[in-house]
Design a protein around this motif. Structure first.
Motif, mmCIF file in Angstrom:
data_model
loop_
_atom_site.group_PDB
_atom_site.id
_atom_site.type_symbol
_atom_site.label_atom_id
_atom_site.label_comp_id
_atom_site.label_asym_id
_atom_site.label_seq_id
_atom_site.Cartn_x
_atom_site.Cartn_y
_atom_site.Cartn_z
ATOM 1 N N ASN A 130 2.015 6.015 -7.484
ATOM 2 C CA ASN A 130 0.897 6.622 -8.211
ATOM 3 C C ASN A 130 0.760 8.117 -7.968
ATOM 4 O O ASN A 130 0.234 8.831 -8.819
ATOM 5 C CB ASN A 130 -0.406 5.910 -7.839
ATOM 6 N N THR A 131 1.206 8.596 -6.811
ATOM 7 C CA THR A 131 1.061 10.025 -6.527
ATOM 8 C C THR A 131 2.298 10.834 -6.887
ATOM 9 O O THR A 131 2.202 12.015 -7.191
ATOM 10 C CB THR A 131 0.749 10.243 -5.037
ATOM 11 N N ALA B 263 9.074 -0.782 1.847
ATOM 12 C CA ALA B 263 8.974 -1.769 2.926
ATOM 13 C C ALA B 263 9.909 -1.416 4.079
ATOM 14 O O ALA B 263 9.538 -1.519 5.256
ATOM 15 C CB ALA B 263 9.287 -3.163 2.382
ATOM 16 N N PHE B 264 11.136 -0.977 3.754
ATOM 17 C CA PHE B 264 12.072 -0.600 4.816
ATOM 18 C C PHE B 264 11.650 0.699 5.499
ATOM 19 O O PHE B 264 11.852 0.868 6.708
ATOM 20 C CB PHE B 264 13.485 -0.476 4.244
ATOM 21 N N ALA B 265 11.061 1.611 4.724
ATOM 22 C CA ALA B 265 10.572 2.851 5.340
ATOM 23 C C ALA B 265 9.446 2.552 6.324
ATOM 24 O O ALA B 265 9.382 3.140 7.413
ATOM 25 C CB ALA B 265 10.084 3.806 4.254
ATOM 26 N N LEU B 266 8.560 1.640 5.952
ATOM 27 C CA LEU B 266 7.478 1.245 6.865
ATOM 28 C C LEU B 266 8.050 0.608 8.122
ATOM 29 O O LEU B 266 7.557 0.849 9.232
ATOM 30 C CB LEU B 266 6.528 0.284 6.159
ATOM 31 N N ALA C 214 5.325 -5.748 -6.296
ATOM 32 C CA ALA C 214 5.900 -7.078 -6.087
ATOM 33 C C ALA C 214 7.064 -7.024 -5.103
ATOM 34 O O ALA C 214 7.159 -7.826 -4.163
ATOM 35 C CB ALA C 214 6.352 -7.665 -7.415
ATOM 36 N N ALA C 215 7.970 -6.070 -5.306
ATOM 37 C CA ALA C 215 9.135 -5.965 -4.417
ATOM 38 C C ALA C 215 8.726 -5.543 -3.018
ATOM 39 O O ALA C 215 9.281 -6.034 -2.022
ATOM 40 C CB ALA C 215 10.136 -4.965 -4.997
ATOM 41 N N ALA C 216 7.758 -4.640 -2.921
ATOM 42 C CA ALA C 216 7.310 -4.188 -1.599
ATOM 43 C C ALA C 216 6.684 -5.334 -0.825
ATOM 44 O O ALA C 216 6.975 -5.539 0.359
ATOM 45 C CB ALA C 216 6.314 -3.043 -1.748
ATOM 46 N N ALA D 233 0.832 -1.208 0.000
ATOM 47 C CA ALA D 233 0.000 0.000 0.000
ATOM 48 C C ALA D 233 0.868 1.260 0.000
ATOM 49 O O ALA D 233 0.579 2.220 -0.723
ATOM 50 C CB ALA D 233 -0.928 -0.008 1.214
ATOM 51 N N VAL D 234 1.941 1.252 0.790
ATOM 52 C CA VAL D 234 2.833 2.415 0.825
ATOM 53 C C VAL D 234 3.507 2.608 -0.530
ATOM 54 O O VAL D 234 3.599 3.726 -1.056
ATOM 55 C CB VAL D 234 3.888 2.243 1.937
#
Length: 472
Positions: A61-62, A152-155, A101-103, A54-55
């Motif tokens: 997209n934004t 993913a790492f930022a999350l 896919a990577a996320a 989602a992140v």
């Protein structure tokens, strides 16, 4: 690259690329991991994978698509049989499919390396499929994959994984070393969620342990009988089953070996025990910790019988009604649907109870008293880092006309400890008086009825529990 022959790719990659549209493939994978993973780690991995996706999607997209307005590759060199039936209409750089896919794969791997290894080849195939079908340049998918992994790492930086959390503070102690299980009598509640499946794993891990399987109605007798002839008492079941075993182990001065076999397993997970192997490793090394027991004492007009104890939490108000309804429907429709139905029933048409809390008369929807301080604030518990802190975590939702809105407001209150609807404080003891006789209360998923008064306090470090050294 799109024009070259890729052995075995023609029947697979175009279909795989389409299946990943709008994240459908990854949502399905998350559902399978959470359903069939068989552990809290698998469910956390599925949730983190979806959250990372989602992140990444929001970022791509934004921001990403608008920053570099690259046109899609020309399809002249791509064989017709490879081309997607519906061509994407957005700009080419970076690849949203590669980012998702990577996320997802990175998010899953951060919580569970085993499930990450399962998902990674699928994610790599989806990323490759975007070049194979001619809708992206290689640099599009490489940039998208990098952004997805970064998301993913930022999350993880905002919401730490279980492995990043600080080591729990619990007093270590010694317990008998039982590498094969000899001297361990293990009582299995065969009516608990996954206890039957866990039994086979326990027999393989601890071949000399004595296993006693029984129904819930026979649990207390089986535990007392086991305590008379064992070096260490074992239990496999949910929190209610572990509650009864903890009381027996503490009374007999025995170390307790906990094997998660219920639906939620809060106590085992807070100890760092998620699988049969975790407990088997602790038994093999004699690694154990001391933990507090919560205690419920009836007042002078309460029911006869010994004091009650709890390893997780005591609650009063709408929650006991929720527990009763959930237990009624769970055998028929399953645990989670029963929980949703129970929450709806518990909040519909109810009135707040009235009681004296710490000497002051109040109207209350919910009183929650946790055995130790929980990480998350709000009326419901998160994780505990210290099960021997000597403190009670008290959450109160004050009375009003709309219990659902008040409970929701308390749940999102974050670190606020006091608000018009919610209060959260630390205490060593809590006194409830002025209760209507027969008022239901819940402790560790069990339901009982009060007299006019209840006193809740703690027995510090009253229980020794086997715990893997990495968790202790």
């Amino acid at each position: 690259m799109a024009g070259r022959h890729w052995p075995g790719a023609e029947p697979l990659l175009p279909r795989l690329s389409r299946s990943a549209n709008h994240g459908v493939l990854w949502f399905g994978a998350a559902a399978c991991i959470a359903t069939f993973g068989g552990s809290a780690r698998a469910r956390r991995a599925a949730l983190r994978g979806v959250a990372s996706l989602a992140v990444a999607s929001a970022t791509i997209n934004t921001v990403g698509k608008g920053a570099v307005r690259r046109e899609r590759p020309v399809l002249d060199a791509v064989p017709v049989i490879r081309r997607l039936k519906q061509q994407p209409f957005t700009t080419s750089f970076p690849s949203g499919h590669a980012a998702s896919a990577a996320a997802f794969a990175t998010g899953v791997a951060l919580e569970s390396k085993r499930w990450g290894a399962v998902v990674a080849p699928v994610a790599a195939a989806v990323i490759a499929s975007r070049v194979y079908t001619g809708v992206h340049y290689p640099s599009d998918v490489l940039a998208g994959a990098a952004l997805g992994a970064g998301a993913a790492f930022a999350l993880r930086g905002v919401v730490p994984t279980r492995g990043q959390l600080p080591a729990p503070g619990r007093p270590p102690t010694e317990a008998p070393v039982l590498p094969t299980g000899q001297g361990l009598v293990l009582v299995v509640n065969r009516e608990s969620g996954s206890a039957t499946a866990a039994s086979a794993l326990i027999r393989d891990a601890l071949p000399l342990a004595e296993l006693v399987e029984c129904a819930s109605a026979d649990l207390s007798g089986a535990l007392e009988d086991a305590a008379e002839r064992c070096v260490a008492l074992g239990v496999c079941g949910g929190d209610g089953t572990i509650n009864r075993a903890a009381a027996v182990a503490a009374a007999h001065g025995l170390p307790l070996a906990v094997f998660p076999g219920g639906t939620l397993n809060h106590f085992a997970y807070d100890l760092g025990i998620e699988t049969v192997r975790d407990t088997a490793v602790a038994l093999a090394s004699g690694s154990a910790v001391r933990v507090d027991l919560g205690r419920i004492r009836p007042g002078p007009e309460g029911p006869d019988g010994p004091d009650g104890c709890f390893v997780n939490a005591f609650s009063l108000g709408v929650y006991p009604e929720l527990v009763r309804t959930r237990e009624h429907w769970a055998p028929r429709i399953g645990g989670w649907p029963a929980g949703v139905l129970a929450a709806f029933e518990a909040l519909r048409g109810k009135s707040p109870l009235e009681a004296e809390l710490q000497g002051r008369r109040r109207r209350l929807w919910l009183v929650f008293v946790g055995n130790g301080m929980f990480q998350r604030m709000g009326p419901m518990p998160g994780r505990r880092h210290n099960l021997a802190d000597g403190l009670l975590d008290v959450r109160v939702v004050h009375g009003g006309r709309t219990p659902g809105l008040r409970l929701l407001a308390a749940a999102v209150a974050g670190p606020l400890t006091r608000s018009p609807v919610h209060a959260a404080v630390r205490r060593r003891r809590v006194r409830l008086s002025g209760l209507a006789p027969g008022t239901p209360y819940a402790y560790d998923g069990e339901v009982a009825r009060s007299g006019t008064e209840l006193m809740i306090d703690k027995l510090p470090e009253a229980l020794t529990v086997y715990c893997p050294m990495t968790a202790a």
